[in-house]
Motif scaffolding. Structure first.
Motif, PDB file in Angstrom:
ATOM      1  N   MET A   1      33.780  28.058  29.927  1.00 45.11           N
ATOM      2  CA  MET A   1      33.920  28.118  31.385  1.00 45.11           C
ATOM      3  C   MET A   1      32.762  28.934  31.975  1.00 45.11           C
ATOM      4  O   MET A   1      32.565  30.079  31.622  1.00 45.11           O
ATOM      5  CB  MET A   1      35.247  28.785  31.740  1.00 45.11           C
ATOM      6  N   ASN A   2      32.026  28.315  32.798  1.00 47.11           N
ATOM      7  CA  ASN A   2      30.912  29.042  33.407  1.00 47.11           C
ATOM      8  C   ASN A   2      31.166  29.232  34.892  1.00 47.11           C
ATOM      9  O   ASN A   2      31.601  28.318  35.586  1.00 47.11           O
ATOM     10  CB  ASN A   2      29.615  28.270  33.194  1.00 47.11           C
ATOM     11  N   GLU A   3      30.889  30.383  35.357  1.00 39.41           N
ATOM     12  CA  GLU A   3      31.052  30.637  36.776  1.00 39.41           C
ATOM     13  C   GLU A   3      29.763  31.243  37.285  1.00 39.41           C
ATOM     14  O   GLU A   3      29.103  31.993  36.581  1.00 39.41           O
ATOM     15  CB  GLU A   3      32.213  31.606  37.018  1.00 39.41           C
ATOM     16  N   ASN A   4      29.462  30.888  38.483  1.00 38.75           N
ATOM     17  CA  ASN A   4      28.237  31.431  39.047  1.00 38.75           C
ATOM     18  C   ASN A   4      28.487  32.874  39.454  1.00 38.75           C
ATOM     19  O   ASN A   4      29.293  33.151  40.338  1.00 38.75           O
ATOM     20  CB  ASN A   4      27.807  30.582  40.253  1.00 38.75           C
ATOM     21  N   THR A   5      27.832  33.775  38.783  1.00 39.37           N
ATOM     22  CA  THR A   5      28.130  35.173  39.038  1.00 39.37           C
ATOM     23  C   THR A   5      26.944  35.930  39.587  1.00 39.37           C
ATOM     24  O   THR A   5      27.071  37.071  39.986  1.00 39.37           O
ATOM     25  CB  THR A   5      28.577  35.854  37.745  1.00 39.37           C
ATOM     26  N   GLY A   6      25.794  35.278  39.606  1.00 37.31           N
ATOM     27  CA  GLY A   6      24.617  35.919  40.188  1.00 37.31           C
ATOM     28  C   GLY A   6      24.273  37.214  39.499  1.00 37.31           C
ATOM     29  O   GLY A   6      23.995  37.245  38.307  1.00 37.31           O
ATOM     30  N   ASP A   7      24.402  38.281  40.240  1.00 42.11           N
ATOM     31  CA  ASP A   7      23.940  39.579  39.785  1.00 42.11           C
ATOM     32  C   ASP A   7      24.939  40.294  38.892  1.00 42.11           C
ATOM     33  O   ASP A   7      24.623  41.301  38.302  1.00 42.11           O
ATOM     34  CB  ASP A   7      23.686  40.431  41.036  1.00 42.11           C
ATOM     35  N   THR A   8      26.141  39.762  38.836  1.00 44.33           N
ATOM     36  CA  THR A   8      27.198  40.477  38.134  1.00 44.33           C
ATOM     37  C   THR A   8      27.231  40.044  36.681  1.00 44.33           C
ATOM     38  O   THR A   8      27.306  38.864  36.377  1.00 44.33           O
ATOM     39  CB  THR A   8      28.550  40.169  38.786  1.00 44.33           C
ATOM     40  N   ILE A   9      27.173  41.015  35.777  1.00 39.63           N
ATOM     41  CA  ILE A   9      27.171  40.682  34.354  1.00 39.63           C
ATOM     42  C   ILE A   9      28.577  40.789  33.775  1.00 39.63           C
ATOM     43  O   ILE A   9      28.920  40.093  32.834  1.00 39.63           O
ATOM     44  CB  ILE A   9      26.184  41.594  33.588  1.00 39.63           C
ATOM     45  N   LEU A  10      29.380  41.621  34.402  1.00 44.36           N
ATOM     46  CA  LEU A  10      30.752  41.782  33.906  1.00 44.36           C
ATOM     47  C   LEU A  10      31.679  41.927  35.087  1.00 44.36           C
ATOM     48  O   LEU A  10      31.426  42.721  35.994  1.00 44.36           O
ATOM     49  CB  LEU A  10      30.842  43.039  33.025  1.00 44.36           C
ATOM     50  N   ARG A  11      32.713  41.105  35.107  1.00 39.04           N
ATOM     51  CA  ARG A  11      33.708  41.275  36.155  1.00 39.04           C
ATOM     52  C   ARG A  11      35.078  41.349  35.510  1.00 39.04           C
ATOM     53  O   ARG A  11      35.418  40.547  34.657  1.00 39.04           O
ATOM     54  CB  ARG A  11      33.642  40.130  37.162  1.00 39.04           C
ATOM     55  N   ILE A  12      35.842  42.328  35.932  1.00 32.72           N
ATOM     56  CA  ILE A  12      37.199  42.492  35.415  1.00 32.72           C
ATOM     57  C   ILE A  12      38.144  42.334  36.585  1.00 32.72           C
ATOM     58  O   ILE A  12      37.955  42.955  37.634  1.00 32.72           O
ATOM     59  CB  ILE A  12      37.364  43.886  34.762  1.00 32.72           C
ATOM     60  N   GLU A  13      39.128  41.458  36.418  1.00 29.43           N
ATOM     61  CA  GLU A  13      40.066  41.202  37.514  1.00 29.43           C
ATOM     62  C   GLU A  13      41.469  41.530  37.072  1.00 29.43           C
ATOM     63  O   GLU A  13      41.980  40.927  36.139  1.00 29.43           O
ATOM     64  CB  GLU A  13      39.983  39.722  37.927  1.00 29.43           C
ATOM     65  N   ASP A  14      42.063  42.488  37.738  1.00 29.42           N
ATOM     66  CA  ASP A  14      43.475  42.814  37.554  1.00 29.42           C
ATOM     67  C   ASP A  14      43.846  42.971  36.079  1.00 29.42           C
ATOM     68  O   ASP A  14      44.852  42.447  35.615  1.00 29.42           O
ATOM     69  CB  ASP A  14      44.336  41.721  38.210  1.00 29.42           C
ATOM     70  N   LEU A  15      43.019  43.661  35.337  1.00 28.77           N
ATOM     71  CA  LEU A  15      43.253  43.800  33.896  1.00 28.77           C
ATOM     72  C   LEU A  15      44.373  44.795  33.621  1.00 28.77           C
ATOM     73  O   LEU A  15      44.414  45.879  34.200  1.00 28.77           O
ATOM     74  CB  LEU A  15      41.977  44.270  33.201  1.00 28.77           C
ATOM     75  N   ALA A  16      45.269  44.400  32.738  1.00 35.29           N
ATOM     76  CA  ALA A  16      46.334  45.312  32.332  1.00 35.29           C
ATOM     77  C   ALA A  16      46.515  45.235  30.830  1.00 35.29           C
ATOM     78  O   ALA A  16      46.424  44.159  30.237  1.00 35.29           O
ATOM     79  CB  ALA A  16      47.645  44.947  33.041  1.00 35.29           C
ATOM     80  N   VAL A  17      46.731  46.381  30.221  1.00 40.56           N
ATOM     81  CA  VAL A  17      47.070  46.436  28.801  1.00 40.56           C
ATOM     82  C   VAL A  17      48.332  47.269  28.685  1.00 40.56           C
ATOM     83  O   VAL A  17      48.350  48.437  29.066  1.00 40.56           O
ATOM     84  CB  VAL A  17      45.943  47.082  27.968  1.00 40.56           C
ATOM     85  N   HIS A  18      49.390  46.645  28.213  1.00 42.63           N
ATOM     86  CA  HIS A  18      50.660  47.355  28.035  1.00 42.63           C
ATOM     87  C   HIS A  18      50.988  47.386  26.557  1.00 42.63           C
ATOM     88  O   HIS A  18      50.850  46.386  25.870  1.00 42.63           O
ATOM     89  CB  HIS A  18      51.795  46.642  28.789  1.00 42.63           C
ATOM     90  N   PHE A  19      51.401  48.536  26.081  1.00 47.45           N
ATOM     91  CA  PHE A  19      51.828  48.636  24.689  1.00 47.45           C
ATOM     92  C   PHE A  19      53.344  48.743  24.633  1.00 47.45           C
ATOM     93  O   PHE A  19      53.913  49.637  25.258  1.00 47.45           O
ATOM     94  CB  PHE A  19      51.236  49.885  24.018  1.00 47.45           C
ATOM     95  N   PRO A  20      53.989  47.852  23.876  1.00 39.23           N
ATOM     96  CA  PRO A  20      55.435  48.013  23.707  1.00 39.23           C
ATOM     97  C   PRO A  20      55.707  49.167  22.756  1.00 39.23           C
ATOM     98  O   PRO A  20      55.042  49.320  21.734  1.00 39.23           O
ATOM     99  CB  PRO A  20      55.884  46.678  23.102  1.00 39.23           C
TER     100      PRO A  20
END
Lengths: 273, 335
Positions: free
Chosen positions: B1-20
């Motif tokens: 999946m490629n998205e045009n991101t221009g200047d941005t090398i890394l984008r994180i959206e609404d990231l969550a890590v939950h440990f049970p």
């Protein structure tokens, strides 16, 4: 530098047994099985028969030399099987964790709960007596300590930065275990393996003594001891020399294991440095 | 999946890590530990983003998720135009985009491998087999990090801490990645060596066009190296902005407390100290998660739902409901 006496004595004893085993055909005076002569039965040690002769008139010196072959083969091969099983199970259990770790832990605890000699006895009772069965019986019953050790090492090593770095660099799990974890836990594994070899030599002697290992007339130290039971008061040399051979071999292996631990233990090395 | 991101090398959206936690046979009900809880982040090409916050706030977990060592519970990570949040994105492909420099240079190098093996093995793994090329790249990277070619044959214990960290940097650069995550890169080093390593990192960033995410407690280092700063508290980013904005005009009470905690021999009075412990991440406070320790907390802060970001300047976002009402911080913090 401190002379490491245990390593030296252990190495000399073990090397002596190895040489005796390898060069038995040249060092022995007679064939260990065929040269029975009742004319010379139960001769005491002397000029002609260095260690004396047994009830069938066979030269005990030659039989002890050939016995070294069996003890060494059993000790080395069965301990190799144990080490491979223990390292594979322990390393993967420690590294992966989860249900596999629980399973391996349960298996290890079970193995620890069963006396390994009794377990080997049971296996030998099912299989036919002989060298191959001995290797299988002793190779499958004594891996629990190695497994514990490998698991503990893997647990402590896997949080090290270089293991994380290897993951970040894209290494697969198997490659990480073999190139990053295994080389760093090898020292203690070798020590346990050497000490276990002494145990395997003893176990072989015990099984052969009970008639479930190497069958007479083939010269195993254990079966020689078993044969000598009746003459222990009248002709003690028949049991003394194979007994001494077992004693020296096991002592040598234990001293060697201790000596290797001194060298291979990185903490001990750091203290000396 | 490629998205045009221009200047941005890394984008994180609404990231969550939950440990049970707990659960299992007799463990009682399963509970969730919210290590990272809805983080949005952007890293531009050639930029250094400083990620600060106290221990346990989730910055390391965030880094591990970016590198693919920790699967996210939800959210997206877009690395160089590719969505890598799914399990399908391989470790290897990700390894060529993002790498990491570790905090402790003593445990981050395999003691049984020479420097050459440490640097060559990743190249071989990634399909470079020509020995002349491998040789050339190892020699080049050693030169770039300030080591001599003959250092390649040595084992890690023959090096000092600073040199080891240079080897760690060389290892991170050997696959020519675009993003480097620096996890406290100098905090384990002698103070006299720190400046050298910081300057080396800045120089490499310029010459190789790298982007950095720098995780640190050391606000002095963050201030020196970062273009932008993100302040994390209990799994969320509470304030983000350009480094000058953050250091001269911090808005969130937590950021203010962090900055006033930088030792300054010329300042007489200490700023507001935060008291108490970081709350149990298993049992997060309602509303703003900082309110139990916040000197400015009012009832509005305890009302449920997390405060949204408010823009207070160009690219300067703050998660605080009282941002306009709290007085300006003590002046001359940065005199």
């Amino acid at each position: 530098m401190k002379l490491r006496a245990n390593l030296l004595i252990g190495g000399v004893l073990f090397a002596g047994v190895v040489i005796a085993g390898i060069f038995a055909p040249w060092l022995a005076h007679t064939d260990p099985v065929m040269d029975a002569n009742l004319m010379y039965a139960e001769e005491p040690p002397g000029q002609e028969f260095w260690f004396g002769t047994d009830a069938q008139g066979r030269d005990i010196y030659s039989r002890v030399l050939y016995g070294a072959r069996i003890s060494l083969t059993v000790g080395i091969v069965s301990q190799l099987i144990n080490t491979v099983i223990g390292v594979c199970l322990g390393l993967s259990a420690g590294y992966w964790g989860g249900w596999w770790d629980d399973f391996v832990n349960g298996l290890t605890n079970m193995m620890l709960a069963i006396p390994s000699l009794i377990f080997a006895l049971a296996i030998m009772a099912i299989l036919n007596p002989g060298l191959t069965s001995l290797l299988i019986a002793l190779g499958l019953t004594n891996w629990s300590f190695t497994c514990r050790l490998a698991r503990a090492s893997a647990l402590s090593l896997k949080s090290q930065g270089y293991v994380q770095a290897a993951k970040v660099l894209g290494y697969g799990d198997l490659r990480i275990m073999l190139t990053q974890l295994l080389p760093n836990m090898l020292g203690p594994i070798i020590v346990i393996g050497t000490l276990g070899m002494g145990g395997a030599v003893l176990a072989e002697a015990a099984l052969s003594f009970l008639g479930l290992g190497i069958r007479p007339p083939y010269p195993s130290w254990g079966s020689m001891l078993s044969d000598a039971r009746d003459q222990i008061t009248t002709a003690p040399w028949i049991s003394i020399f194979p007994g001494l051979a077992i004693f020296m071999t096991v002592l040598g292996l234990n001293l060697l294991g201790d000596g290797l631990r001194d060298i291979l233990d990185p903490q001990a090395r750091a203290r000396r440095a | 999946m490629n998205e045009n991101t221009g200047d941005t090398i890394l984008r994180i959206e609404d990231l969550a890590v939950h440990f049970p936690l707990g659960g299992g046979l007799f463990g009682g009900p399963r509970r969730l530990l919210h290590a990272v809880d809805g983080v949005d982040l952007e890293l531009k090409r050639g930029e250094c983003l400083g990620l600060v916050g106290e221990s346990g706030c989730g910055k390391s977990t965030l880094a591990l998720s970016i590198l693919g060592l920790q699967a996210p519970t939800r959210g997206r990570i877009i690395l160089d135009g590719q969505d890598v949040s799914g399990a399908s994105a391989g470790r290897k492909a990700r390894a060529r985009i993002a790498q990491m420099v570790f905090q402790d240079p003593y445990s981050s190098l395999n003691p049984r491998q020479t420097v050459r093996r440490t640097l060559e093995a990743p190249l071989r793994l990634h399909g470079i087999s020509a020995s002349s090329e491998i040789e050339g790249r190892v020699a080049d990277i050693l030169k770039r990090v300030g080591l001599r070619p003959e250092h390649a044959e040595r084992y890690p214990h023959e090096f000092s801490g600073g040199q080891r960290q240079r080897i760690g940097i060389a290892r991170a650069l050997i696959l020519e990645p675009k993003i480097i995550i620096l996890d406290e890169p100098v905090s384990a080093l002698d103070v006299s060596i720190r400046a050298q390593i910081i300057n080396l990192l800045l120089e490499l960033k310029e010459t190789l066009g790298l982007s950095y995410i720098m995780i640190s407690h050391d606000l002095g280092v963050v201030e020196h190296m970062s273009d932008r700063v993100a302040v994390m508290y209990l799994g969320r980013i509470v304030e983000t902005g350009g480094w000058e904005e953050i250091f001269t005009n911090p808005q969130h009470p937590y950021t203010r407390a962090l900055i006033s905690a930088i030792p300054d021999p010329f300042r007489r009075s200490r700023g507001a100290k935060i008291t108490g412990e970081i709350p149990n991440p298993l049992d997060l406070p309602t509303g703003c998660s900082f309110h139990p320790r916040c000197p400015e907390a009012r009832d509005i802060c305890r009302a449920p739902s997390t405060p949204e970001f408010r823009q207070v300047g160009k690219g300067h976002l703050v998660r605080c409901r009282r941002v306009g009402e709290i007085g300006m911080p003590e002046k001359a913090l940065l005199a």
